[in-house]
Design a protein around this motif. Structure first.
Motif, PDB file in Angstrom:
ATOM      1  N   GLU A   1       0.476  -1.092   0.160  1.00 48.77           N
ATOM      2  CA  GLU A   1      -0.151   0.172   0.421  1.00 48.77           C
ATOM      3  C   GLU A   1       0.863   1.460   0.270  1.00 48.77           C
ATOM      4  OE1 GLU A   1      -2.834   0.166   3.101  1.00 48.77           O
ATOM      5  OE2 GLU A   1      -3.266  -1.710   2.889  1.00 48.77           O
ATOM      6  N   PHE A   2       2.395   1.458   0.852  1.00 45.88           N
ATOM      7  CA  PHE A   2       3.345   2.273   0.482  1.00 45.88           C
ATOM      8  C   PHE A   2       4.037   1.960   0.390  1.00 45.88           C
ATOM      9  CE2 PHE A   2       0.061   2.764   4.452  1.00 45.88           C
ATOM     10  CZ  PHE A   2      -1.083   3.846   3.744  1.00 45.88           C
ATOM     11  N   GLY A   3       4.761   1.557  -0.643  1.00 46.15           N
ATOM     12  CA  GLY A   3       5.766   1.451  -1.110  1.00 46.15           C
ATOM     13  C   GLY A   3       6.935   1.046  -0.064  1.00 46.15           C
ATOM     14  N   ALA A   4       6.489   0.981   1.986  1.00 45.52           N
ATOM     15  CA  ALA A   4       7.203   1.124   2.768  1.00 45.52           C
ATOM     16  C   ALA A   4       8.111  -0.736   2.756  1.00 45.52           C
ATOM     17  CB  ALA A   4       6.903   2.114   3.889  1.00 45.52           C
ATOM     18  N   ASP A   5       8.988  -0.329   3.662  1.00 44.20           N
ATOM     19  CA  ASP A   5       9.317  -1.908   4.968  1.00 44.20           C
ATOM     20  C   ASP A   5       9.075  -1.478   6.164  1.00 44.20           C
ATOM     21  OD1 ASP A   5      11.092  -2.241   2.067  1.00 44.20           O
ATOM     22  OD2 ASP A   5      12.748  -0.735   2.824  1.00 44.20           O
ATOM     23  N   TRP A   6       8.164  -0.723   6.774  1.00 45.79           N
ATOM     24  CA  TRP A   6       8.459  -0.944   7.903  1.00 45.79           C
ATOM     25  C   TRP A   6       7.028   0.565   8.058  1.00 45.79           C
ATOM     26  CZ3 TRP A   6       8.622   3.333  12.296  1.00 45.79           C
ATOM     27  CH2 TRP A   6       8.139   2.232  12.767  1.00 45.79           C
ATOM     28  N   GLY A   7       6.629   0.387   9.098  1.00 44.54           N
ATOM     29  CA  GLY A   7       5.798   1.501   9.293  1.00 44.54           C
ATOM     30  C   GLY A   7       4.050   1.036  10.376  1.00 44.54           C
ATOM     31  N   GLY A   8       3.887   2.478  10.507  1.00 46.33           N
ATOM     32  CA  GLY A   8       2.538   2.646  11.417  1.00 46.33           C
ATOM     33  C   GLY A   8       1.845   3.437  12.053  1.00 46.33           C
ATOM     34  N   THR A   9       0.795   3.755  12.884  1.00 42.13           N
ATOM     35  CA  THR A   9      -0.021   4.814  13.308  1.00 42.13           C
ATOM     36  C   THR A   9       0.172   5.256  14.883  1.00 42.13           C
ATOM     37  OG1 THR A   9      -1.774   3.535  13.259  1.00 42.13           O
ATOM     38  CG2 THR A   9      -1.515   4.690  10.979  1.00 42.13           C
ATOM     39  N   SER A  10       0.279   6.381  14.729  1.00 40.39           N
ATOM     40  CA  SER A  10       0.093   6.610  16.580  1.00 40.39           C
ATOM     41  C   SER A  10      -0.979   7.722  16.450  1.00 40.39           C
ATOM     42  CB  SER A  10       1.901   7.258  17.467  1.00 40.39           C
ATOM     43  OG  SER A  10       2.236   5.995  17.201  1.00 40.39           O
ATOM     44  N   ILE A  11      -1.940   6.918  18.029  1.00 43.85           N
ATOM     45  CA  ILE A  11      -2.300   8.415  17.769  1.00 43.85           C
ATOM     46  C   ILE A  11      -2.294   8.833  18.859  1.00 43.85           C
ATOM     47  CG2 ILE A  11      -5.035   9.016  19.126  1.00 43.85           C
ATOM     48  CD1 ILE A  11      -5.760   7.150  17.655  1.00 43.85           C
ATOM     49  N   ILE A  12      -2.664  10.176  19.479  1.00 42.72           N
ATOM     50  CA  ILE A  12      -1.603  12.081  20.096  1.00 42.72           C
ATOM     51  C   ILE A  12      -2.279  12.924  20.547  1.00 42.72           C
ATOM     52  CG2 ILE A  12       0.872  13.101  20.342  1.00 42.72           C
ATOM     53  CD1 ILE A  12       1.934  11.840  17.941  1.00 42.72           C
ATOM     54  N   PRO A  13      -1.993  12.045  21.915  1.00 43.71           N
ATOM     55  CA  PRO A  13      -2.929  13.646  22.348  1.00 43.71           C
ATOM     56  C   PRO A  13      -1.966  14.584  22.686  1.00 43.71           C
ATOM     57  CG  PRO A  13      -2.040  12.755  24.089  1.00 43.71           C
ATOM     58  CD  PRO A  13      -2.118  11.431  23.208  1.00 43.71           C
ATOM     59  N   VAL A  14      -2.599  15.870  21.902  1.00 44.76           N
ATOM     60  CA  VAL A  14      -1.542  17.193  20.968  1.00 44.76           C
ATOM     61  C   VAL A  14      -1.889  18.444  22.948  1.00 44.76           C
ATOM     62  CG1 VAL A  14      -1.153  18.926  20.333  1.00 44.76           C
ATOM     63  CG2 VAL A  14      -1.333  17.058  19.123  1.00 44.76           C
ATOM     64  N   LYS A  15      -0.104  18.557  23.294  1.00 46.50           N
ATOM     65  CA  LYS A  15      -0.125  19.501  24.579  1.00 46.50           C
ATOM     66  C   LYS A  15      -0.522  21.191  23.541  1.00 46.50           C
ATOM     67  CE  LYS A  15       0.120  16.577  27.975  1.00 46.50           C
ATOM     68  NZ  LYS A  15       0.067  14.848  26.951  1.00 46.50           N
ATOM     69  N   ASN A  16       0.076  22.208  24.662  1.00 47.12           N
ATOM     70  CA  ASN A  16      -0.151  23.701  23.961  1.00 47.12           C
ATOM     71  C   ASN A  16       1.471  23.456  23.305  1.00 47.12           C
ATOM     72  OD1 ASN A  16      -0.871  26.048  23.118  1.00 47.12           O
ATOM     73  ND2 ASN A  16      -1.232  26.875  25.856  1.00 47.12           N
ATOM     74  N   THR A  17       1.741  23.553  22.400  1.00 49.47           N
ATOM     75  CA  THR A  17       2.631  23.343  22.001  1.00 49.47           C
ATOM     76  C   THR A  17       2.594  24.359  20.222  1.00 49.47           C
ATOM     77  OG1 THR A  17       2.693  21.137  20.204  1.00 49.47           O
ATOM     78  CG2 THR A  17       3.103  21.260  22.645  1.00 49.47           C
ATOM     79  N   SER A  18       4.168  24.852  20.059  1.00 45.96           N
ATOM     80  CA  SER A  18       4.153  25.842  19.264  1.00 45.96           C
ATOM     81  C   SER A  18       3.515  25.041  17.809  1.00 45.96           C
ATOM     82  CB  SER A  18       5.062  26.431  19.094  1.00 45.96           C
ATOM     83  OG  SER A  18       6.613  25.638  19.335  1.00 45.96           O
ATOM     84  N   PHE A  19       3.981  23.480  18.518  1.00 46.18           N
ATOM     85  CA  PHE A  19       3.133  22.831  16.825  1.00 46.18           C
ATOM     86  C   PHE A  19       1.663  22.272  16.972  1.00 46.18           C
ATOM     87  CE2 PHE A  19       2.931  18.663  14.260  1.00 46.18           C
ATOM     88  CZ  PHE A  19       3.013  18.694  13.210  1.00 46.18           C
ATOM     89  N   GLY A  20       1.445  21.944  17.795  1.00 47.64           N
ATOM     90  CA  GLY A  20      -0.124  21.910  18.084  1.00 47.64           C
ATOM     91  C   GLY A  20      -0.571  23.223  17.874  1.00 47.64           C
ATOM     92  N   THR A  21      -0.321  24.311  17.786  1.00 46.75           N
ATOM     93  CA  THR A  21      -0.796  25.515  18.352  1.00 46.75           C
ATOM     94  C   THR A  21      -2.904  25.440  18.368  1.00 46.75           C
ATOM     95  OG1 THR A  21      -1.552  24.871  15.734  1.00 46.75           O
ATOM     96  CG2 THR A  21      -0.150  26.196  16.400  1.00 46.75           C
ATOM     97  N   ASP A  22      -3.760  24.925  17.846  1.00 47.06           N
ATOM     98  CA  ASP A  22      -5.064  25.124  18.757  1.00 47.06           C
ATOM     99  C   ASP A  22      -5.378  24.232  18.366  1.00 47.06           C
ATOM    100  OD1 ASP A  22      -5.075  28.014  19.278  1.00 47.06           O
ATOM    101  OD2 ASP A  22      -5.985  28.044  17.024  1.00 47.06           O
ATOM    102  N   TYR A  23      -4.907  22.655  18.240  1.00 48.95           N
ATOM    103  CA  TYR A  23      -5.300  21.195  17.932  1.00 48.95           C
ATOM    104  C   TYR A  23      -4.631  20.373  19.089  1.00 48.95           C
ATOM    105  CZ  TYR A  23      -5.274  22.711  12.399  1.00 48.95           C
ATOM    106  OH  TYR A  23      -5.666  22.914  11.654  1.00 48.95           O
TER     107      TYR A  23
END
Length: 210
Positions: free
Chosen positions: A140-162
């Motif tokens: 599906e992705f042409g990759a050798d390894w992969g996966g997903t994580s669900i992350i609760p985002v704190k008040n950071t400059s990356f998360g902004t309002d998310y």
């Protein structure tokens, strides 16, 4: 009054031109990185390109957002070429007592570090990782390894309002690691997006060439 209106119009035109120039430059750099790492990208239908948010948690190269969904998607690609080349060169003549790690064995630990950074930098036992079956991630992705994580985002400059992030990680040996961040405001919206057909199509927007 006419002079003031003309001045405002000039400022608006210049600002719009600068914004478009910045967007074009971002897309060009992203396209060059795709070529370098042998990846392909198809901008999800219904999204528009948005500016990169400067932050201290996680650099990324490209981002889009839906006009009708509370969802922003950010794309980061880390080429492994230089690190793999350096490691292979070191293996030819390693110094006594010196130990180095094959960059291809670090994908999972790097994914966890990225997840911690995105989440706010603190240890969080709620951040898990669901690895794809090897045959599926290859097909599906042409990759050798992969996966997903669900992350609760704190008040950071990356998360902004998310507040929530679904992170997709893909690794191809000796080529690159890629990270895709699906950001939204509530867990309910995140759960809903996982059942949304358009969002699921977007899940396959970035992949390695087969």
């Amino acid at each position: 009054m006419k002079k003031v209106s003309l001045l405002l119009l000039t400022i608006f035109i210049v600002s719009s031109a600068n914004a478009q120039s910045a967007a074009d430059s971002t897309l060009q750099k992203f396209s060059a990185l795709l070529d370098e790492t042998g990846m392909v990208f198809k901008k999800p239908e219904g999204t528009i390109q948005i500016p990169i948010v400067k932050n201290m948690q996680m650099h990324y190269e490209y981002a889009v957002k839906y006009a009708d969904k509370p969802l922003e998607i950010r794309y980061a690609i880390a080429s492994l070429k230089d690190r793999v080349d350096e490691y292979n060169e070191w293996k030819k003549n390693p110094k006594p007592g010196e130990i180095r790690t094959d960059p291809n064995t670090l994908a999972k630990s790097m994914a966890y570090v990225v997840a911690l950074n995105v989440g706010g930098g603190a240890m969080d036992k709620s951040i898990g990782f669901n690895a794809f079956p090897p045959q599926d991630v290859k097909a599906e992705f042409g990759a050798d390894w992969g996966g997903t994580s669900i992350i609760p985002v704190k008040n950071t400059s990356f998360g902004t309002d998310y507040k929530w992030c679904l992170m997709l990680v893909l690794h191809k040996n000796s080529v690159a690691d890629s990270y895709v961040f699906y950001l939204t405001d509530t867990r309910e919206h995140l759960n809903g997006l996982l059942k949304d057909d358009a969002a699921m199509v977007a899940f396959y927007a970035l992949k390695f060439k087969q």
